[in-house]
Write a protein that holds these residues in place. Structure first.
Motif, PDB file in Angstrom:
ATOM      1  N   UNK A  11       0.830  -1.214   0.000  1.00 22.74           N
ATOM      2  CA  UNK A  11       0.000   0.000   0.000  1.00 22.74           C
ATOM      3  C   UNK A  11       0.866   1.266   0.000  1.00 22.74           C
ATOM      4  N   UNK A  12       1.930   1.255   0.788  1.00 22.29           N
ATOM      5  CA  UNK A  12       2.817   2.412   0.812  1.00 22.29           C
ATOM      6  C   UNK A  12       3.486   2.655  -0.517  1.00 22.29           C
ATOM      7  N   UNK A  13       3.953   1.592  -1.160  1.00 22.04           N
ATOM      8  CA  UNK A  13       4.609   1.734  -2.458  1.00 22.04           C
ATOM      9  C   UNK A  13       3.617   2.146  -3.538  1.00 22.04           C
ATOM     10  N   UNK A  14       2.365   1.714  -3.424  1.00 21.49           N
ATOM     11  CA  UNK A  14       1.351   2.086  -4.413  1.00 21.49           C
ATOM     12  C   UNK A  14       1.231   3.598  -4.520  1.00 21.49           C
ATOM     13  N   UNK A  15       1.206   4.275  -3.363  1.00 19.13           N
ATOM     14  CA  UNK A  15       1.097   5.738  -3.359  1.00 19.13           C
ATOM     15  C   UNK A  15       2.417   6.383  -3.775  1.00 19.13           C
ATOM     16  N   UNK A  16       3.531   5.767  -3.394  1.00 19.69           N
ATOM     17  CA  UNK A  16       4.843   6.345  -3.711  1.00 19.69           C
ATOM     18  C   UNK A  16       5.125   6.326  -5.208  1.00 19.69           C
TER      19      UNK A  16
END
Length: 436
Positions: free
Chosen positions: A385-390
């Motif tokens: 989830x964090x990488x999706x936004x990044x």
């Protein structure tokens, strides 16, 4: 096995010149980010050049003073670790939206009131600390490195928006600096290894100077001396602006908590709730002070965790000197302008190594988590989830402004998901706090 630190948190380099050299690399890692925020905000608001310069000078002076307080500590204020403070991009979106309607006075007044969220929030940090057990902290540290790495890649390619983005020359210069930093760290002894970042950047700068790639226009135009004026832009207190900035400060509490956890891992220092509260309190008080000094809000920079991880220099006294250098840059704008002449590919080569070291630290921490299906789920989902936004920030483009403000950072998203999963999944992992 933990990396051997050359200087522990309380150590002082025996020679002042050595301490200044070591502090300079923290300055180089942070200065671009500190200057970028007032430049972006000033450009978006179409401010005259002299007002943008006033914003930059105030940001440098405020960052320097609050860095000193964060490192040295004043009573209950300051975490007393090697932290560099600077203007944060977490406030740019809210700042521009407020500024377009209410001007810089609206940004500063909203920041002053909004900083109370962080000041009050600091008193709850001993409780919040318990939501960051080892598994959650490992995820946040890893995401900090993963979120910063694209920044270094953009620098190495020539900078976002550059017409020659990704040119072979840019990548070659970045590769040259990266190779030198690796060589200095691996085969250098003593001060050479400890100052690998600044030596690599200096070597890259000399190469660019020889190739005629340095533009000294900003140095010639910068004033030699200037004293930032408190309340230079005045203050206004629009309700909508206060709400927007308060939300940004709430998000910053999560990100700063993660940065302190990463710094604790890099400096091999336990971060109990009371110590965390002192650091968050300094961020809040520092942002209030910055607003009075006509600067955008401040937060603890994650970039400098990479410097500590790479060089093994964890001395808070070294970074206190970085604060002094930032203060001088605010009083003598020509010094800051000189540092800004460093080409972005040079910073990119060193930055790639620094930020990747944070990723490596996070991976080491992840390897130390208990091997269970539950922990694997927390790590996988929160990192995803964090990488999706990044890597795909446009993912939230159609969301309401509130959602974009809160979930616009991959670090925040990953941290919140990890905390939520740790609370919801059976077999919750607890973080037992301890006295400061």
């Amino acid at each position: 096995m933990e990396q051997q630190l050359l200087y522990q948190v309380e150590d002082r380099p025996p020679v002042l010149a050595t301490a200044v050299l070591l502090s300079l690399q923290h300055l180089l890692a942070a200065l671009g980010g500190i200057i970028a925020v007032p430049l972006v905000v000033g450009g978006a608001l179409k401010l005259p050049a002299d007002q943008i310069v006033a914003l930059v000078n105030a940001a440098l002076l405020g960052s320097g003073i609050v860095t000193i307080i964060q490192c040295k500590g004043v009573g209950p204020v300051g975490i007393r670790l090697p932290c560099v403070m600077g203007t944060s991009f977490a406030f740019v979106g809210a700042g521009i939206s407020v500024g377009l309607e209410h001007g810089v006075a609206g940004i500063l007044g909203s920041s002053l009131v909004g900083s109370l969220v962080m000041i009050l929030g600091s008193f709850f940090m001993p409780v919040i600390r318990r939501f960051f057990p080892h598994t959650v902290t490992s995820v946040v540290v890893t995401l900090i490195g993963l979120s910063l790495t694209p920044v270094a890649v953009d620098w190495a390619a020539g900078g976002v928006g550059a017409r020659d983005y990704g040119a072979v020359g840019h990548l070659a210069i970045a590769g040259f600096v990266l190779a030198l930093v690796i060589a200095f760290v691996q085969w250098g002894k003593g001060i050479v290894s400890a100052s690998a970042v600044v030596l690599g950047i200096a070597s890259g700068y000399v190469l660019c100077l020889a190739l005629g790639l340095i533009d000294f226009t900003q140095v010639r135009e910068a004033p030699v001396f200037a004293i930032p004026q408190p309340l230079h832009f005045g203050m206004a207190f629009p309700v909508s602006g206060i709400v927007a900035m308060s939300i940004a400060f709430l998000v910053t509490i999560v990100e700063t908590t993660g940065t302190f956890m990463a710094l604790g891992a890099a400096t091999q220092t336990r971060i109990p709730g009371k110590r965390l509260a002192s650091g968050i309190l300094c961020d809040g008080v520092g942002s209030a002070f910055a607003a009075v000094m006509s600067s955008p809000p401040l937060s603890t920079f994650a970039q400098n965790v990479g410097v500590v991880s790479l060089t093994g220099v964890a001395s808070r006294h070294v970074v206190t000197l970085t604060g002094v250098l930032l203060l001088l840059a605010g009083l003598f704008p020509v010094l800051g302008a000189l540092v800004v002449t460093i080409p972005q590919p040079v910073l990119g080569g060193a930055g790639l190594m620094m930020f990747a070291m944070i990723v490596a630290a996070g991976i080491r921490m992840l390897a130390g988590t208990a091997p269970s299906r539950r922990n694997t789920l927390i790590i996988a989902v929160s990192l995803g989830c964090g990488l999706a936004v990044t890597v795909r920030p446009d993912l939230l483009a159609r969301m309401p402004a509130f959602v974009r403000e809160v979930f616009g950072s991959g670090i925040t998203v990953g941290a919140l998901v990890a905390v939520a999963l740790n609370l919801l999944l059976p077999g919750r992992e607890h973080e037992e706090d301890e006295p400061a």
